[in-house]
Each structure stands twice: as structure tokens, then as C-alpha cells.
Design a protein around this motif. Structure first.
Motif, PDB file in Angstrom:
ATOM      1  N   TRP A  55       0.802  -1.225   0.000  1.00 20.24           N
ATOM      2  CA  TRP A  55       0.000   0.000   0.000  1.00 20.24           C
ATOM      3  C   TRP A  55       0.836   1.276   0.000  1.00 20.24           C
ATOM      4  O   TRP A  55       0.485   2.246  -0.663  1.00 20.24           O
ATOM      5  N   SER A 102       1.784  11.810   0.208  1.00 16.35           N
ATOM      6  CA  SER A 102       0.596  11.116   0.682  1.00 16.35           C
ATOM      7  C   SER A 102       0.121  10.112  -0.359  1.00 16.35           C
ATOM      8  O   SER A 102       0.128  10.391  -1.553  1.00 16.35           O
ATOM      9  N   MET A 103      -0.280   8.939   0.130  1.00 20.09           N
ATOM     10  CA  MET A 103      -0.765   7.873  -0.745  1.00 20.09           C
ATOM     11  C   MET A 103      -2.119   7.401  -0.228  1.00 20.09           C
ATOM     12  O   MET A 103      -2.310   7.271   0.977  1.00 20.09           O
ATOM     13  N   GLU A 104      -3.019   7.133  -1.140  1.00 20.57           N
ATOM     14  CA  GLU A 104      -4.310   6.568  -0.767  1.00 20.57           C
ATOM     15  C   GLU A 104      -4.145   5.069  -0.524  1.00 20.57           C
ATOM     16  O   GLU A 104      -3.380   4.395  -1.209  1.00 20.57           O
ATOM     17  N   SER A 105      -4.865   4.568   0.440  1.00 24.23           N
ATOM     18  CA  SER A 105      -4.840   3.138   0.755  1.00 24.23           C
ATOM     19  C   SER A 105      -6.211   2.733   1.274  1.00 24.23           C
ATOM     20  O   SER A 105      -7.042   3.599   1.573  1.00 24.23           O
ATOM     21  N   GLY A 108      -7.058   4.629   4.317  1.00 23.32           N
ATOM     22  CA  GLY A 108      -6.981   6.082   4.222  1.00 23.32           C
ATOM     23  C   GLY A 108      -5.632   6.552   3.721  1.00 23.32           C
ATOM     24  O   GLY A 108      -4.739   5.757   3.454  1.00 23.32           O
ATOM     25  N   ALA A 109      -5.504   7.846   3.608  1.00 24.11           N
ATOM     26  CA  ALA A 109      -4.280   8.433   3.086  1.00 24.11           C
ATOM     27  C   ALA A 109      -3.219   8.548   4.183  1.00 24.11           C
ATOM     28  O   ALA A 109      -3.528   8.882   5.319  1.00 24.11           O
ATOM     29  N   SER A 110      -1.988   8.240   3.824  1.00 20.81           N
ATOM     30  CA  SER A 110      -0.829   8.397   4.701  1.00 20.81           C
ATOM     31  C   SER A 110       0.405   8.525   3.827  1.00 20.81           C
ATOM     32  O   SER A 110       0.430   8.024   2.701  1.00 20.81           O
ATOM     33  N   THR A 111       1.417   9.146   4.374  1.00 22.65           N
ATOM     34  CA  THR A 111       2.712   9.118   3.711  1.00 22.65           C
ATOM     35  C   THR A 111       3.403   7.817   4.125  1.00 22.65           C
ATOM     36  O   THR A 111       3.042   7.220   5.157  1.00 22.65           O
TER      37      THR A 111
END
Length: 140
Positions: A55, A102-105, A108-111
Motif C-alpha cells: 500500500w 501522501s498515498m491513498e490506501s 486512508g491516506a498516509s505518507t
């Protein structure tokens, strides 16, 4: 912050968890409190590391992750070691400039940097649960 900064912090947290698991008496794997067994928590921790590698570090596992026997400590330790190595490979491959993107997963989004923090927290929670189950759990 990059891999070289995160690595010692990750290794301190994750290494302690690994040593705890390696030192468990095999019969404790069956101990249960509520719906959780010690074996299932170990397996779950490895699964989450594989998921986070995919992710947040864009490393996909091409083959199915073998499900270990939940009564075999050596198999669970091997799975945990493999998931950690896989995650470390994914982290080292991430370019420095992507650690703060930031990445969507599915959660939710997190770096990637935030994701490693979440993994450390996750590992700590399960380490505490294992200790609690050892003290208060019943054999399954």
C-alpha cells in the motif's frame, strides 16, 4: 526523513517484537483471550507488514503468502522474519523524495513515513496483547 533515518527506529521496535516471539514457549501459541490467540496475533502482524509494503511502498508480492501452522513456532518466526525483510526491501527501494508524499490506501491516506509510524504502533499494541494473553489467557 528517509530510509537511513527510519531504519534504526524501526529496527529497535521491530527487533524487540521479533525477540519476544522467538522466546515464546511453543505451547503459549494456543493461549487465547477473547477471539485472539498469540499465534493469530503473530500471523496478523506479518500480514499487515506485507500489506503496508504494498500500500505505501508499492511493492507487490507475486505469490500467495503461505499460512503457517498456528501451533508451530518456527513457522511463525520464519513468516515474521520474511515479512520484516520484505518491508525493509520495500522501504530501501522508495526514493527519498517519496517518503513525504501522501498515498491513498484501503485505510486512508498516509505518507510512507506515517505508515512506518503506524506499523510501530501496531507492533507495540500486539506485543502488549501477547503479554496480556500470556498472563490471563486460556489454552484454546
Amino acid at each position: 526523513m528517509t530510509y537511513t533515518t527510519v531504519l534504526p527506529i524501526w529496527n529497535a521496535t521491530r527487533g524487540r517484537f521479533q525477540k519476544t516471539v522467538e522466546g515464546l514457549p511453543e505451547q503459549d501459541l494456543k493461549l487465547q483471550l477473547g477471539k485472539s490467540t498469540i499465534a493469530s496475533l503473530i500471523h496478523h502482524t506479518a500480514e499487515v507488514e506485507y500489506m503496508f509494503a504494498e500500500w505505501f511502498f508499492c511493492k507487490s508480492k507475486s505469490e500467495e503468502i503461505a499460512k503457517p501452522c498456528f501451533t508451530n513456532l518456527a513457522e511463525l518466526v520464519d513468516l515474521l522474519s520474511a515479512s520484516n525483510e520484505y518491508l525493509l526491501e520495500a522501504m530501501i527501494e522508495l526514493p527519498d523524495e517519496d517518503w513525504h508524499k501522501s498515498m491513498e490506501s484501503p485505510i486512508g491516506a498516509s505518507t510512507p513515513l506515517e505508515a512506518v509510524g503506524r506499523l510501530m504502533y501496531h507492533t507495540g499494541i500486539h506485543a502488549g496483547q501477547i503479554s496480556l494473553i500470556q498472563k490471563n489467557g486460556q489454552a484454546k
